[in-house]
Design an enzyme around this catalytic site. Sequence first.
Site, PDB file in Angstrom:
ATOM      1  N   HIS A   1      -9.207  -3.879  -1.373  1.00 34.61           N
ATOM      2  CA  HIS A   1      -8.160  -3.125  -0.674  1.00 34.61           C
ATOM      3  C   HIS A   1      -8.480  -1.627  -0.694  1.00 34.61           C
ATOM      4  O   HIS A   1      -8.420  -0.965   0.355  1.00 34.61           O
ATOM      5  CB  HIS A   1      -6.804  -3.407  -1.348  1.00 34.61           C
ATOM      6  N   GLU A   2      -8.824  -1.116  -1.886  1.00 37.19           N
ATOM      7  CA  GLU A   2      -9.083   0.329  -2.006  1.00 37.19           C
ATOM      8  C   GLU A   2     -10.346   0.737  -1.250  1.00 37.19           C
ATOM      9  O   GLU A   2     -10.376   1.784  -0.603  1.00 37.19           O
ATOM     10  CB  GLU A   2      -9.163   0.747  -3.478  1.00 37.19           C
TER      11      GLU A   2
ATOM     12  N   CYS B   1       0.852  -1.186   0.000  1.00 34.41           N
ATOM     13  CA  CYS B   1       0.000   0.000   0.000  1.00 34.41           C
ATOM     14  C   CYS B   1       0.889   1.238   0.000  1.00 34.41           C
ATOM     15  O   CYS B   1       1.879   1.282   0.734  1.00 34.41           O
ATOM     16  CB  CYS B   1      -0.888  -0.025   1.247  1.00 34.41           C
TER      17      CYS B   1
HETATM   18 NI    NI Z   1      -3.727   0.998   0.117  1.00 34.09          NI
END
Ligand code: NI
Length: 189
Positions: free
Chosen positions: A141-142, A99
């Site tokens: 994830h986003e 990330c």
């Molecule tokens: Ni991220």
Amino acid sequence: MILPIYLYGHPVLRTDTELVTPDYPDLAQLIENMKETMYASDGIGIAAPQVGVSVRLVYIDVDVLADDMPELKDVRMVLINPEITIDESVPTVSREEGCLSVPGIHEAVARHEKIHLKWTDENWQTHEQDIEGYLARVVQHECDHLFKTVFVDRISPIRKQLIRTKLNNIVKGKVHCNYRTRGVKPARR
Ligand code: NI
């Protein structure tokens, strides 16, 4: 304009996000800035909280992975107010993630292999679609970023313990990044 990426430990990553409304000021500009910022930092996805804006907006471009995963060719998405529905009977798959807000850390995260996604695009068209495989992982994830969650929140307690020092170093600003960042403490570049 390239914006600084907010790092792990910054409160904006743990702040509730608001729905984007059609009259949101300078939405097109914010989307452009998020794209520029993501490309400048070699990311494949970015969520508005990562540039310090607490709204439900995500940009994804996974085309760079198409050599390994041909289904990702030309896949670019602006997700406004995305809503994920998960069928809990769908199996999870564990795979390494990273990330932009958590530099230098890569850990395996279990994610559902298939999701159902509703979203609005930059032309204010609504979409609804089943999404599978690696793209489903990136979307999950986003979208986590829109709900105060960072991928390291989803790793095993043992792994989390093992990366505790690295996470603390990010919080303390002891981190090297080749892109602009903003943390609780200033980071070295
Ligand atoms: Ni991220």
